[in-house]
Design an enzyme around this catalytic site. Sequence first.
Site: not given
Length: 216
Positions: A114, A139
Site C-alpha cells: 500500500s 493498490h
Amino acid sequence: MPMMVHEKDYRQQNLRLLRQLFFEKRRLLYLEGQLDPSYGAVYAGNDPTLPGLWATSPRAVIDQILHLDHLEIKRIGIIIDSPGGLVSQYLNLYDIIQTASSPIYTIAMGVISSAAASVLAGGTPGKRFIFASSRTMIHLPRGGAQGDDDDLEKQAKELKKTKDKYIGILSRHTGKTPEEIEQVINRKDHWMNAIETVSFGLADKVVENFTTDVGI
C-alpha cells in the site's frame, strides 16, 4: 542471590542498545507495522509503554530524518517492514525523503504494501534495496466515506487527489506511465516478489549481502 531483571526493563534496555547501534552509529531507521491513528505511532509488541526504534511511525521517522539531515550525514537508511496505513502520513514521509540533502537508502524487508511502497520507491536512485524473501503490494488508495451527499462528494474528490498523487509517485520512480500504473492496480491488489519488485521499478537491487550490497 542472582539479580532478577523485569521483562519490561530488559526490553527497554534492548531498545536503547538497538537505538545506539542503528540510529546513532549506522544512521539506520526502522519503519515497521501499521500506523495506529489513535496513538500516531506504532509500538513494540503492541505495548504503548515501549516505543522504540524497532517499531516506529512515519512521523517518528520524519523527525529522525530531519535531525540526521541537519547533521549533514553522508547517508541515511530506512528499513521498511510495513503494510501501510494512513496514506497522508506516508506521503508526508515521502516528501521529506525527496527534499533531504542526505542520500536516503530504502531497504524492503518482510511485507511492504500500500502506501509504504511509495517510501521504498522514493529512495535515492540506485539505493533502493529489497531482501530476497520480501514481498511488495500496490493498490489504489481506499477510503471509508460517510455523511450526506455533499460530504460523500467532497470525500470522493479528496480520494481522487490522493489516488492521483500515489499513482504519480509510482510513475515517477518506476518509469511507467500513470496509465500503466493504474491498469496494474485498478480494483485489485498487485503482489510482487523481490525480483518482480526490481523489474517493476520499485527497487534497484535484491540484497544478497547486506554489508557489500547496501554498504551501511
